[in-house]
Design an enzyme around this catalytic site. Structure first.
Site, mmCIF file in Angstrom:
data_model
loop_
_atom_site.group_PDB
_atom_site.id
_atom_site.type_symbol
_atom_site.label_atom_id
_atom_site.label_comp_id
_atom_site.label_asym_id
_atom_site.label_seq_id
_atom_site.Cartn_x
_atom_site.Cartn_y
_atom_site.Cartn_z
ATOM 1 C CG PHE A 184 13.210 -26.657 40.059
ATOM 2 C CD1 PHE A 184 13.382 -25.750 41.109
ATOM 3 C CD2 PHE A 184 12.524 -27.832 40.321
ATOM 4 C CE1 PHE A 184 12.878 -26.010 42.376
ATOM 5 C CE2 PHE A 184 12.008 -28.107 41.589
ATOM 6 C CZ PHE A 184 12.186 -27.183 42.617
ATOM 7 C CG ASP A 203 16.179 -33.438 36.709
ATOM 8 O OD1 ASP A 203 15.238 -34.250 36.608
ATOM 9 O OD2 ASP A 203 16.254 -32.603 37.627
ATOM 10 C CE LYS A 218 8.033 -32.615 38.699
ATOM 11 N NZ LYS A 218 7.081 -31.926 39.531
HETATM 12 C C1 PLP Z 1 13.294 -31.389 36.546
HETATM 13 C C2 PLP Z 1 12.993 -31.529 38.009
HETATM 14 N N1 PLP Z 1 13.944 -32.017 38.812
HETATM 15 C C3 PLP Z 1 13.727 -32.176 40.132
HETATM 16 C C4 PLP Z 1 12.523 -31.824 40.694
HETATM 17 C C5 PLP Z 1 12.300 -32.001 42.167
HETATM 18 O O1 PLP Z 1 11.408 -33.037 42.399
HETATM 19 P P1 PLP Z 1 10.689 -33.181 43.823
HETATM 20 O O2 PLP Z 1 9.798 -32.014 43.984
HETATM 21 O O3 PLP Z 1 9.951 -34.491 43.722
HETATM 22 O O4 PLP Z 1 11.772 -33.238 44.844
HETATM 23 C C6 PLP Z 1 11.514 -31.301 39.888
HETATM 24 C C7 PLP Z 1 10.227 -30.886 40.468
HETATM 25 O O5 PLP Z 1 9.509 -30.076 39.948
HETATM 26 C C8 PLP Z 1 11.758 -31.153 38.512
HETATM 27 O O6 PLP Z 1 10.827 -30.650 37.691
#
Ligand code: PLP
Length: 440
Positions: free
Chosen positions: A181, A265, A294
């Site tokens: 994700f 990520d 986050k």
């Molecule tokens: C690993 C990861 N990447 C990207 C995102 C996307 O972040 P955002 O919701 O701030 O766009 C998330 C959100 O849960 C995530 O857990």
């Protein structure tokens, strides 16, 4: 005389009536014709139901929200608008890592807000320059770009990787992992599962998927057009799936051999969540680009992507930008978060409490628990059944958690949650589990 007196009395009555009915204290919301079963709900009625109704009428209906309106937070606790207290082991989906309204973060925001909030990225600001320096020191990467969210950080990371790929004469294919994700923008859903893409085509092209923790599967699709491989060291939304050390090491080797950009990520795993500043440090594998968001802002919206100097050299003036990203207010908050993680020794806390929590689940010898997984205070408990009803029951028992990947209970509490609070949350979880099993 009598007429004057009557006029004055009438003015007084009107004034008193206006005070009571016509005016409202500054800043308080008042409903304009909000109806529930055709009964107007006055917003002075501060109930969960009233705000749920208001929300349902006006907010884009894309989240299946829980029926509570949160009004206040302190540390690992939040309160709804009716005053009910909850222990928050979701922490805004791994965002409030230093707890709600940490005094350091509140102070930094208040002071910065009174000084300088926003200037655009045409100018340098003290907090941004300092935050960039600190993050590069902590990560061993050389350059940073600040954004407003996680998805936006991933977008920037993909752009940079593709730009570097072009300098090597490559097409811009990006390999992501099944179960990943990376966000909800168009390019980030292009990395993800088909279900998230339905209805939004045309989806950006140049994305392929391979199996997580299966190096052969990645090697199979890593043909000459591949510019980047993106992977979460621990898949969060995917169900708290921890990458094998060998897998990430093999990816590093492959990327070195084929001059592919390796992107980690760390939006969910970064800033201490797993017991190191970054999960990459569990593996001793250095990515070329790393994304953050986050936990970085302690609650303010900030994201970042960091890059090695080699890859960063591909960017030219004007290639990328943002109006808000990394403004002084957000960066001041993030600096306070980093300082707090250090002062409160939260890397150690995340490791220790995460181990303790996993052990508590193991000690339950609960037949419906299939697997206990995670790193640091990023814990997933896989059940034999869908965990959404369990999460709802836990909410009724005063604990906020999250169900992910269908049958996984995700616990990502503030890193400074106390053992007492964890214990209370566990007790509530056990009671909720009994209730859910009874109804099953
Ligand atoms: C690993 C990861 N990447 C990207 C995102 C996307 O972040 P955002 O919701 O701030 O766009 C998330 C959100 O849960 C995530 O857990």
């Amino acid at each position: 005389m009598i007429i004057v007196l009557l006029q004055n009395a009438s003015f007084l009555c009107t004034f008193v009536w206006l005070l009571q009915h016509g005016r409202r204290p500054e800043g308080k919301a008042e409903s304009s014709g909000i109806k529930d079963n055709d009964q107007p709900i006055h917003m002075k009625e501060k109930t969960n139901k009233a705000f749920e109704t208001l929300d349902k009428q006006h907010y884009l209906q894309t989240f299946r929200r829980f029926p509570i309106t949160l009004a206040k937070g302190k540390g690992s606790r939040v309160w709804d608008i009716e005053g009910k207290e909850y222990i928050d082991v979701l922490a805004g989906i791994a965002v409030n890592s230093v707890g709600h309204c940490h005094p350091n973060v509140v102070k930094a925001i208040q002071e910065q807000a009174a000084k300088l909030m926003h200037i655009s990225n045409f100018y340098v600001s003290e907090p941004q320059a300092q935050l960039a320096e600190r993050l590069t020191e902590l990560s061993g990467l050389n350059r940073v770009f600040f954004s407003n969210s996680g998805a936006e950080s991933v977008e920037g990371a993909i752009k940079l990787a593709r730009k570097y790929g072009k300098t090597q004469g490559k097409a811009g294919t990006v390999i992501s992992m099944e179960g990943c994700f990376h966000g909800r923008t168009l390019a980030t859903i292009a990395t993800g599962k088909k279900a998230m893409q339905n209805g939004f085509d045309p989806i950006p092209s140049g994305f392929k998927q391979a199996k997580f923790n299966d190096f052969e599967s990645v090697a199979h699709v890593a043909t000459g057009d591949v510019a980047a491989i993106i992977v979460e060291p621990v898949q969060g939304e995917g169900g708290i799936n921890v990458a094998d050390k060998a897998f990430l090491q093999q990816l590093r080797k492959l990327c070195d051999e084929k001059d592919i950009v390796l992107i980690f990520d760390e939006i969910q795993t970064g800033i201490g969540r797993t017991g190191y500043w970054f999960a990459k440090d569990h593996y001793g594998v250095q990515p070329d680009i790393m994304t953050l968001a986050k936990g970085l802002g302690g609650g303010v919206p900030i994201g970042a992507f960091l890059s090695s100097e080699k890859i960063a050299q591909a960017i030219e003036f004007g290639d990328h930008g943002t109006t808000f990203g990394g403004n002084p207010l957000m960066c001041a908050a993030a600096l306070a978060v980093l300082q707090t993680v250090e002062e409160e020794n939260l890397l150690h806390a995340a490791k220790e409490k995460g181990e303790w929590l996993k052990q508590q689940f193991a000690d339950m010898h609960e037949p419906s628990i299939v697997k206990i997984k995670g790193l640091g205070l990023m814990v997933g408990v896989e059940f034999t059944f869908e965990t959404k009803p369990l999460v709802i029951e836990m909410m009724h028992h005063g604990v906020l958690a999250n169900a992910t990947a269908g049958n996984v209970l995700r616990l990502v509490p503030p890193l400074n949650i106390s053992y007492d609070e964890l214990q209370t949350a566990l007790e509530a979880m056990k009671k909720s589990l009994e209730a859910v099993k009874e109804h099953a």
